[in-house]
Design an enzyme around this catalytic site. Structure first.
Site, PDB file in Angstrom:
ATOM      1  CB  THR A  11      -0.923  -0.006   1.247  1.00  0.00           C
ATOM      2  OG1 THR A  11      -1.615  -1.239   1.257  1.00  0.00           O
ATOM      3  CG2 THR A  11      -1.902   1.129   1.211  1.00  0.00           C
ATOM      4  CB  VAL A  12       3.245   2.722   2.461  1.00  0.00           C
ATOM      5  CG1 VAL A  12       4.044   4.018   2.551  1.00  0.00           C
ATOM      6  CG2 VAL A  12       2.210   2.675   3.580  1.00  0.00           C
ATOM      7  CE  LYS A 100       2.894   1.073  12.300  1.00  0.00           C
ATOM      8  NZ  LYS A 100       1.612   1.372  11.776  1.00  0.00           N
ATOM      9  CD  GLU A 124       7.295  14.051   9.346  1.00  0.00           C
ATOM     10  OE1 GLU A 124       8.173  14.885   9.553  1.00  0.00           O
ATOM     11  OE2 GLU A 124       6.396  13.792  10.172  1.00  0.00           O
ATOM     12  CB  VAL A 127       4.834   9.212  14.408  1.00  0.00           C
ATOM     13  CG1 VAL A 127       3.803   9.637  15.457  1.00  0.00           C
ATOM     14  CG2 VAL A 127       5.912   8.353  15.043  1.00  0.00           C
ATOM     15  N   GLY A 129       1.102   9.124  10.100  1.00  0.00           N
ATOM     16  CA  GLY A 129       0.884   9.052   8.646  1.00  0.00           C
ATOM     17  C   GLY A 129       1.335  10.323   7.953  1.00  0.00           C
ATOM     18  CB  ILE A 131       0.177  14.396  11.033  1.00  0.00           C
ATOM     19  CG1 ILE A 131      -1.266  13.939  10.901  1.00  0.00           C
ATOM     20  CG2 ILE A 131       0.290  15.645  11.881  1.00  0.00           C
ATOM     21  CD1 ILE A 131      -1.902  13.519  12.221  1.00  0.00           C
ATOM     22  CD  GLU A 185      -3.377  -4.170   9.448  1.00  0.00           C
ATOM     23  OE1 GLU A 185      -3.310  -5.079   8.603  1.00  0.00           O
ATOM     24  OE2 GLU A 185      -3.022  -3.011   9.245  1.00  0.00           O
ATOM     25  CE  LYS A 200       1.344   4.680  14.231  1.00  0.00           C
ATOM     26  NZ  LYS A 200      -0.098   4.588  13.937  1.00  0.00           N
TER      27      LYS A 200
END
Ligand code: HSE
Length: 403
Positions: A11-12, A100, A124, A127, A129, A131, A185, A200
């Protein structure tokens, strides 16, 4: 031109490729040169994918290409991802990650390895996502002594709690709804038991202290025991319930830290953060409070944070990016000494015993609840609270910290 490799096309990882391609011109302008995805590492095949030609299955292709200066690690876990991250840094390739678990466990070691090889380890996206919170702590808030950080750091649990509050649903029903929506999940343990938020807050607490905070030493309580009855009493008392991750510096070397549900006053800024949104409240000794709010998860929001690190690396090739996180460990104080007030839900028959066990507290009874009542204690040490509850035996049905 800077060549980038993406390790992990889930996904990321696929979001990272998408952000780099969609915002190519703007990214080039901001980075000062073109950024090109040269390789995508994954064990799987992706027939028909527009970037199929960039797919490789052997990490050595990336490691042995001297033109690859930046690697995005979006694999997750601390097995192969750790080996590949370490190898890339040792070859002087910067690594940008959303992982993380890796950052919480190996952060100081990987930051040091990067320094020794004149490259960067940036995180970055680990933690909150999308933000921005790591860069503000490392950069914008450098004039501050950070006193505390409190956050809603897990979108799944915040969604479940919001559903329970607004639709009077049980935990199980709200969890099932979160799973249907694709937030939780299939195995939601890390979210609902608070382990994800614990990692986090350990990362943020480490940056606050400038020393390593071991996530496993942070007392953690999840949301599985919260009931609709707790929300009914919270509502009557002008409160709501949130899963908070908190860290408070109490000396150069020590801190209080905790992940737990908290019954918050409705007017508190974190009480207004709902559904999958995250928020982080940072308190500095000069600034006072600043809140960072936004999408704490999701493909493009998280990928955007990874790509912001890629741009930062590109702008700073061969230069230092400050990050104050030493391997020396900070001490997480014994949770038994933490002082706060509590909400207790107990059998109605225990009212007199409650008043005796928690003097000067306040009882709250609701006309439609015949069997139980709520009791709000005065602030007390956690260890004293636990002993008092034990003395009340099974008349205590549940408890939540007040905030
Ligand atoms: N499971 C996490 C959450 C994903 O729900 O917030 C983002 O780290």
């Amino acid at each position: 031109m800077v060549k980038v490799a993406v390790m992990g096309y889930g996904t990321v990882g696929s979001g990272v490729v998408e952000v780099i391609e969609k915002n190519k011109d703007m990214i080039q302008k901001k980075a000062g040169q073109e950024i090109e995805v040269a390789y995508i590492l994954d064990l799987r095949e992706f027939p028909g994918d527009p970037y199929e030609a960039k797919l490789v299955h052997d990490v050595n292709v990336i490691m042995e290409d001297p033109e690859v200066k930046i690697v995005c690690e979006t694999m997750g876990g601390t097995g192969a991802a750790y080996k590949f991250t370490k190898a890339a840094l040792e070859k002087g390739k910067s690594v940008c990650t959303s992982n993380k678990e890796m950052v919480a466990k190996y952060g100081p070691e990987l930051i040091k390895t990067a320094r020794e090889h004149a490259c960067h380890y940036l995180f970055e996206a680990s933690v909150g996502g999308g933000i921005p919170i790591i860069r503000p702590l490392n950069d914008s808030l450098t004039a501050e002594k950070i006193e505390s950080i409190t956050g809603i750091l897990n979108g799944t649990t915040n969604y479940i709690l919001t559903k329970m509050e607004r639709e009077d649903k049980s935990f199980d029903v709200a969890l099932a709804r979160a799973q249907e929506k694709g937030y939780a999940e299939h195995n939601p343990e890390a979210d609902v038991e608070g382990y994800d938020a614990r990692r986090k807050i350990a990362i943020l607490a480490s940056l606050m202290m400038g020393k390593h905070v071991d996530s496993e030493k942070i007392p953690t309580e999840g949301i599985t025991k919260i009931t609709p009855a707790d929300f009914a009493y919270a509502k009557a008392a002008g409160r709501t319930i949130k899963l908070l991750a908190r860290a408070k510096a109490i000396g150069e070397n020590s801190l209080e830290a905790m992940v737990s549900p908290v019954m918050l006053d409705k007017e508190s800024p974190l009480a207004m953060v709902n559904f999958v949104y995250n928020a982080i409240l940072v308190k500095g000794n000069m600034l006072g409070e600043a809140m960072f709010y936004g999408k704490g998860a999701g493909k493009l929001a998280t990928a955007s944070a990874v790509v912001s690190d890629v741009i930062d690396c590109t702008r700073n090739l061969g230069r230092k990016i400050p990050c104050d996180w030493d391997a020396q460990e900070a001490t997480v104080e014994d949770a038994g000494n933490n002082v706060c007030a509590y909400y207790v839900r107990a059998k109605k028959s225990a009212k007199a015993a409650l008043l005796a066990a928690f003097p000067e507290g306040e009882a709250l009874e609701l006309p439609d609840r015949a069997e139980d009542l709520a009791y709000f204690t005065k602030p007390m040490a956690h260890s004293a609270f636990v002993s008092a509850c034990e003395s009340l035996g099974d008349t205590v049905l549940g408890s939540i910290r007040l905030g």
